[in-house]
Motif scaffolding. Sequence first.
Motif, PDB file in Angstrom:
ATOM      1  N   SER A  58       0.852  -1.184   0.000  1.00 24.69           N
ATOM      2  CA  SER A  58       0.000   0.000   0.000  1.00 24.69           C
ATOM      3  C   SER A  58       0.890   1.237   0.000  1.00 24.69           C
ATOM      4  CB  SER A  58      -0.878  -0.013   1.254  1.00 24.69           C
ATOM      5  OG  SER A  58      -1.450   1.246   1.490  1.00 24.69           O
ATOM      6  N   ARG A  59       0.386   2.285  -0.577  1.00 23.17           N
ATOM      7  CA  ARG A  59       1.131   3.553  -0.605  1.00 23.17           C
ATOM      8  C   ARG A  59       0.841   4.401   0.632  1.00 23.17           C
ATOM      9  NH1 ARG A  59       1.648  -0.066  -4.480  1.00 23.17           N
ATOM     10  NH2 ARG A  59       2.737   0.685  -6.309  1.00 23.17           N
ATOM     11  N   ASP A  60       0.103   3.868   1.579  1.00 22.94           N
ATOM     12  CA  ASP A  60      -0.293   4.615   2.770  1.00 22.94           C
ATOM     13  C   ASP A  60       0.910   5.006   3.619  1.00 22.94           C
ATOM     14  OD1 ASP A  60      -2.826   4.137   1.848  1.00 22.94           O
ATOM     15  OD2 ASP A  60      -3.453   2.918   3.563  1.00 22.94           O
ATOM     16  N   HIS A  61       0.827   6.205   4.153  1.00 23.84           N
ATOM     17  CA  HIS A  61       1.855   6.712   5.050  1.00 23.84           C
ATOM     18  C   HIS A  61       1.264   7.834   5.892  1.00 23.84           C
ATOM     19  CE1 HIS A  61       2.124   9.177   1.368  1.00 23.84           C
ATOM     20  NE2 HIS A  61       2.519  10.162   2.155  1.00 23.84           N
ATOM     21  N   GLU A  62       2.023   8.267   6.874  1.00 24.47           N
ATOM     22  CA  GLU A  62       1.611   9.406   7.691  1.00 24.47           C
ATOM     23  C   GLU A  62       2.669  10.482   7.598  1.00 24.47           C
ATOM     24  OE1 GLU A  62       0.754   8.003  11.672  1.00 24.47           O
ATOM     25  OE2 GLU A  62      -1.298   7.512  11.067  1.00 24.47           O
ATOM     26  N   VAL A  63       2.183  11.734   7.577  1.00 26.35           N
ATOM     27  CA  VAL A  63       3.055  12.901   7.648  1.00 26.35           C
ATOM     28  C   VAL A  63       3.005  13.352   9.099  1.00 26.35           C
ATOM     29  CG1 VAL A  63       3.490  15.225   6.777  1.00 26.35           C
ATOM     30  CG2 VAL A  63       2.464  13.494   5.262  1.00 26.35           C
ATOM     31  N   LEU A  64       4.173  13.421   9.723  1.00 22.94           N
ATOM     32  CA  LEU A  64       4.249  13.681  11.158  1.00 22.94           C
ATOM     33  C   LEU A  64       5.138  14.876  11.456  1.00 22.94           C
ATOM     34  CD1 LEU A  64       5.055   9.964  12.004  1.00 22.94           C
ATOM     35  CD2 LEU A  64       2.820  11.030  12.291  1.00 22.94           C
ATOM     36  N   ALA A  65       4.812  15.569  12.522  1.00 23.51           N
ATOM     37  CA  ALA A  65       5.662  16.627  13.053  1.00 23.51           C
ATOM     38  C   ALA A  65       5.417  16.692  14.550  1.00 23.51           C
ATOM     39  CB  ALA A  65       5.360  17.968  12.403  1.00 23.51           C
ATOM     40  N   THR A  66       6.438  16.976  15.307  1.00 20.51           N
ATOM     41  CA  THR A  66       6.334  17.013  16.756  1.00 20.51           C
ATOM     42  C   THR A  66       5.234  17.974  17.195  1.00 20.51           C
ATOM     43  OG1 THR A  66       8.680  16.514  16.940  1.00 20.51           O
ATOM     44  CG2 THR A  66       7.618  17.479  18.884  1.00 20.51           C
ATOM     45  N   GLY A  67       4.352  17.466  18.039  1.00 18.08           N
ATOM     46  CA  GLY A  67       3.293  18.292  18.606  1.00 18.08           C
ATOM     47  C   GLY A  67       2.090  18.513  17.705  1.00 18.08           C
ATOM     48  N   LYS A  68       2.027  17.821  16.567  1.00 15.44           N
ATOM     49  CA  LYS A  68       0.927  18.020  15.622  1.00 15.44           C
ATOM     50  C   LYS A  68       0.248  16.690  15.321  1.00 15.44           C
ATOM     51  CE  LYS A  68       3.116  21.951  13.643  1.00 15.44           C
ATOM     52  NZ  LYS A  68       3.488  22.758  12.585  1.00 15.44           N
ATOM     53  N   ALA A  69      -1.027  16.782  14.994  1.00 15.37           N
ATOM     54  CA  ALA A  69      -1.758  15.585  14.607  1.00 15.37           C
ATOM     55  C   ALA A  69      -1.202  15.051  13.295  1.00 15.37           C
ATOM     56  CB  ALA A  69      -3.248  15.910  14.450  1.00 15.37           C
ATOM     57  N   PRO A  70      -1.122  13.735  13.160  1.00 15.18           N
ATOM     58  CA  PRO A  70      -0.633  13.174  11.901  1.00 15.18           C
ATOM     59  C   PRO A  70      -1.600  13.425  10.754  1.00 15.18           C
ATOM     60  CG  PRO A  70      -1.250  11.429  13.440  1.00 15.18           C
ATOM     61  CD  PRO A  70      -1.438  12.723  14.145  1.00 15.18           C
ATOM     62  N   ILE A  71      -1.052  13.515   9.547  1.00 14.71           N
ATOM     63  CA  ILE A  71      -1.846  13.627   8.335  1.00 14.71           C
ATOM     64  C   ILE A  71      -1.787  12.270   7.644  1.00 14.71           C
ATOM     65  CG2 ILE A  71      -2.036  14.711   6.067  1.00 14.71           C
ATOM     66  CD1 ILE A  71      -0.644  17.177   7.282  1.00 14.71           C
ATOM     67  N   ALA A  72      -2.944  11.656   7.488  1.00 10.31           N
ATOM     68  CA  ALA A  72      -3.009  10.370   6.791  1.00 10.31           C
ATOM     69  C   ALA A  72      -2.848  10.645   5.303  1.00 10.31           C
ATOM     70  CB  ALA A  72      -4.335   9.681   7.076  1.00 10.31           C
ATOM     71  N   ALA A  73      -1.863  10.015   4.690  1.00  9.37           N
ATOM     72  CA  ALA A  73      -1.550  10.296   3.293  1.00  9.37           C
ATOM     73  C   ALA A  73      -1.329   9.004   2.517  1.00  9.37           C
ATOM     74  CB  ALA A  73      -0.304  11.188   3.209  1.00  9.37           C
ATOM     75  N   SER A  74      -1.345   9.138   1.214  1.00  7.05           N
ATOM     76  CA  SER A  74      -1.112   8.029   0.301  1.00  7.05           C
ATOM     77  C   SER A  74      -0.656   8.624  -1.025  1.00  7.05           C
ATOM     78  CB  SER A  74      -2.403   7.210   0.127  1.00  7.05           C
ATOM     79  OG  SER A  74      -2.158   6.008  -0.557  1.00  7.05           O
ATOM     80  N   SER A  75      -0.605   7.830  -2.054  1.00  2.00           N
ATOM     81  CA  SER A  75      -0.338   8.394  -3.377  1.00  2.00           C
ATOM     82  C   SER A  75      -1.674   8.704  -4.042  1.00  2.00           C
ATOM     83  CB  SER A  75       0.494   7.428  -4.227  1.00  2.00           C
ATOM     84  OG  SER A  75      -0.210   6.233  -4.464  1.00  2.00           O
ATOM     85  N   ASP A  76      -1.619   9.412  -5.147  1.00  2.68           N
ATOM     86  CA  ASP A  76      -2.803   9.696  -5.944  1.00  2.68           C
ATOM     87  C   ASP A  76      -3.455   8.352  -6.307  1.00  2.68           C
ATOM     88  OD1 ASP A  76      -4.362  10.034  -8.394  1.00  2.68           O
ATOM     89  OD2 ASP A  76      -3.415  11.987  -8.607  1.00  2.68           O
ATOM     90  N   PRO A  77      -4.782   8.270  -6.286  1.00  7.09           N
ATOM     91  CA  PRO A  77      -5.432   7.015  -6.654  1.00  7.09           C
ATOM     92  C   PRO A  77      -5.009   6.488  -8.029  1.00  7.09           C
ATOM     93  CG  PRO A  77      -7.028   8.463  -5.647  1.00  7.09           C
ATOM     94  CD  PRO A  77      -5.757   9.259  -5.824  1.00  7.09           C
ATOM     95  N   ALA A  78      -4.618   7.367  -8.933  1.00  2.00           N
ATOM     96  CA  ALA A  78      -4.142   6.926 -10.251  1.00  2.00           C
ATOM     97  C   ALA A  78      -2.858   6.108 -10.144  1.00  2.00           C
ATOM     98  CB  ALA A  78      -3.916   8.129 -11.158  1.00  2.00           C
ATOM     99  N   PHE A  79      -2.186   6.215  -8.988  1.00  2.00           N
ATOM    100  CA  PHE A  79      -0.927   5.505  -8.779  1.00  2.00           C
ATOM    101  C   PHE A  79      -1.051   4.529  -7.616  1.00  2.00           C
ATOM    102  CE2 PHE A  79      -0.065   9.817 -10.390  1.00  2.00           C
ATOM    103  CZ  PHE A  79       0.345   9.476 -11.661  1.00  2.00           C
ATOM    104  N   ARG A  80      -2.221   3.888  -7.521  1.00  2.09           N
ATOM    105  CA  ARG A  80      -2.525   2.864  -6.539  1.00  2.09           C
ATOM    106  C   ARG A  80      -2.659   3.402  -5.123  1.00  2.09           C
ATOM    107  NH1 ARG A  80      -3.064  -1.886  -8.042  1.00  2.09           N
ATOM    108  NH2 ARG A  80      -2.480  -2.816  -6.073  1.00  2.09           N
ATOM    109  N   GLY A  81      -2.998   4.672  -4.981  1.00  2.00           N
ATOM    110  CA  GLY A  81      -3.162   5.268  -3.666  1.00  2.00           C
ATOM    111  C   GLY A  81      -4.580   5.166  -3.135  1.00  2.00           C
ATOM    112  N   ASP A  82      -4.715   5.442  -1.871  1.00  2.00           N
ATOM    113  CA  ASP A  82      -5.996   5.412  -1.175  1.00  2.00           C
ATOM    114  C   ASP A  82      -6.697   6.752  -1.382  1.00  2.00           C
ATOM    115  OD1 ASP A  82      -8.077   5.538   0.710  1.00  2.00           O
ATOM    116  OD2 ASP A  82      -6.917   4.554   2.280  1.00  2.00           O
TER     117      ASP A  82
END
Length: 157
Positions: free
Chosen positions: A28-52
Amino acid sequence: MTDTHTYDVEIEWTGNLGSGTDSYRSFSRDHEVLATGKAPIAASSDPAFRGDPTRWNPEELLVASVAQCHMLWYLHLCTVGGVTVVGYEDRAHGVMTMDASGGGGQLTEVVLRPEVTVADASMVDKARALHGEVHAVCFIARSVNFPIRPEPVIRVQ
């Protein structure tokens, strides 16, 4: 004296479905964008590239960054320019063009469509004109190599 600002983020891949990157379709292309003290951003690739399609993709985040920076600088310029903004929404649109090989592409344009509401009719012309000044100071706009075209609509409260 030169000021510098640093921005630290982490990317954590969460898409190992058991066999890692054994094949193009095995992960899966799923990943999280993280930074200290911030809520994570749920991310993936564009659906055209097998993303969520329910997660943010990098292209959307770049378009969002352009729109956010434009808005923040615009609000600043309005403040110092005597324009009272009481509402601001944008429906930004980015275009990515794939190269002839199909293996890569790049953002080729972002169109910003801010709908700005000002406090008084006497502010409309200046409010419209200030959109043209943002590109010279917006950190993100100055950092990208594609055109950013604002198409503002100004309304009176």
